[in-house]
Write a protein that holds these residues in place. Structure first.
Motif, PDB file in Angstrom:
ATOM      1  N   GLY A  80     -24.508 -21.770  44.911  1.00 43.73           N
ATOM      2  CA  GLY A  80     -22.931 -21.700  45.148  1.00 43.73           C
ATOM      3  C   GLY A  80     -22.478 -21.266  46.511  1.00 43.73           C
ATOM      4  N   LYS A 105     -23.322 -23.495  49.256  1.00 44.66           N
ATOM      5  CA  LYS A 105     -22.069 -24.443  49.609  1.00 44.66           C
ATOM      6  C   LYS A 105     -20.996 -23.908  49.960  1.00 44.66           C
ATOM      7  CE  LYS A 105     -22.402 -28.391  48.103  1.00 44.66           C
ATOM      8  NZ  LYS A 105     -22.821 -29.585  48.692  1.00 44.66           N
ATOM      9  N   GLN A 106     -20.560 -22.951  49.631  1.00 46.11           N
ATOM     10  CA  GLN A 106     -19.201 -22.218  49.854  1.00 46.11           C
ATOM     11  C   GLN A 106     -19.327 -22.138  51.441  1.00 46.11           C
ATOM     12  OE1 GLN A 106     -16.573 -22.161  48.076  1.00 46.11           O
ATOM     13  NE2 GLN A 106     -15.382 -20.969  49.453  1.00 46.11           N
ATOM     14  N   ASP A 162     -14.603 -24.668  49.728  1.00 45.92           N
ATOM     15  CA  ASP A 162     -14.136 -24.641  48.407  1.00 45.92           C
ATOM     16  C   ASP A 162     -14.647 -25.967  47.810  1.00 45.92           C
ATOM     17  OD1 ASP A 162     -13.004 -22.095  48.646  1.00 45.92           O
ATOM     18  OD2 ASP A 162     -11.029 -23.065  48.617  1.00 45.92           O
ATOM     19  N   VAL A 163     -14.868 -26.093  46.638  1.00 48.02           N
ATOM     20  CA  VAL A 163     -15.283 -27.411  46.126  1.00 48.02           C
ATOM     21  C   VAL A 163     -14.416 -28.469  46.327  1.00 48.02           C
ATOM     22  CG1 VAL A 163     -15.423 -28.332  43.887  1.00 48.02           C
ATOM     23  CG2 VAL A 163     -16.314 -26.016  43.815  1.00 48.02           C
ATOM     24  N   ARG A 200     -14.690 -31.757  38.499  1.00 45.66           N
ATOM     25  CA  ARG A 200     -15.782 -32.050  37.393  1.00 45.66           C
ATOM     26  C   ARG A 200     -15.645 -33.481  36.982  1.00 45.66           C
ATOM     27  NH1 ARG A 200     -17.517 -28.112  32.568  1.00 45.66           N
ATOM     28  NH2 ARG A 200     -19.679 -27.909  33.311  1.00 45.66           N
ATOM     29  N   TRP A 207     -22.192 -27.249  40.159  1.00 50.83           N
ATOM     30  CA  TRP A 207     -20.838 -27.484  40.312  1.00 50.83           C
ATOM     31  C   TRP A 207     -20.074 -26.071  39.815  1.00 50.83           C
ATOM     32  CZ3 TRP A 207     -16.038 -26.978  37.959  1.00 50.83           C
ATOM     33  CH2 TRP A 207     -14.664 -27.671  38.604  1.00 50.83           C
ATOM     34  N   TRP A 219     -20.791 -23.370  42.349  1.00 51.10           N
ATOM     35  CA  TRP A 219     -19.957 -23.423  43.478  1.00 51.10           C
ATOM     36  C   TRP A 219     -18.558 -23.007  43.028  1.00 51.10           C
ATOM     37  CZ3 TRP A 219     -19.519 -28.910  46.331  1.00 51.10           C
ATOM     38  CH2 TRP A 219     -18.695 -28.627  47.653  1.00 51.10           C
ATOM     39  N   LYS A 220     -18.037 -23.506  42.232  1.00 53.37           N
ATOM     40  CA  LYS A 220     -16.894 -23.320  41.692  1.00 53.37           C
ATOM     41  C   LYS A 220     -16.241 -22.032  41.677  1.00 53.37           C
ATOM     42  CE  LYS A 220     -12.538 -24.718  40.311  1.00 53.37           C
ATOM     43  NZ  LYS A 220     -11.547 -25.456  41.341  1.00 53.37           N
ATOM     44  N   GLU A 274     -15.504 -20.011  44.596  1.00 56.82           N
ATOM     45  CA  GLU A 274     -14.242 -20.632  45.394  1.00 56.82           C
ATOM     46  C   GLU A 274     -13.269 -19.399  45.769  1.00 56.82           C
ATOM     47  OE1 GLU A 274     -11.904 -24.552  44.491  1.00 56.82           O
ATOM     48  OE2 GLU A 274     -11.566 -22.892  43.015  1.00 56.82           O
TER      49      GLU A 274
END
Length: 110
Positions: free
Chosen positions: A31, A34-35, A40-41, A45, A76, A79-80, A83
């Motif tokens: 997460g 990715k951030q 941000d995502v 979903r 997911w 990562w969220k 955010e």
């Protein structure tokens, strides 16, 4: 050394973490990574589920779909969960987490 260079260094070091690293810690790193690299995502979903289902139906997905969906949903969600963090904050948190996990791994082998 700048933050970007240190982040890249620790992204490489993360690849050396032991297999015993928990899935929870791997997801935290995912997460944050990715951030730091994407922001941000950028998918919802539902879109992820639809893409996975379509991929399965068209024969491109060779794995068991149930397992694949769970894994992708967990990634997911990880990562969220971060955010809103700035790129710099995500990089700093990632570096700190990798350092912590490397220290724990070293302590458990001594």
């Amino acid at each position: 050394m700048g933050l970007q260079e240190e982040f890249e260094e620790y992204a490489e070091k993360a690849k050396t973490l032991p297999d015993s690293t928990t899935n929870e810690n791997k997801l935290i790193l995912y997460g944050l990574y990715k951030q730091a690299t994407v922001g941000d995502v950028n998918t919802d979903r539902l879109s992820l589920q639809a893409a996975l289902h379509l991929s399965f139906l068209t024969g491109f997905l060779k794995r068991r779909p149930g397992f694949f969906n769970m894994k992708e949903k967990a990634k997911w969600d990880a990562w969220k969960a971060v955010e809103g963090k700035s790129k710099e904050e995500a990089m700093t948190d990632y570096i700190t987490k990798v350092k912590q996990l490397l220290e724990e791994a070293a302590a458990s082998t001594s």
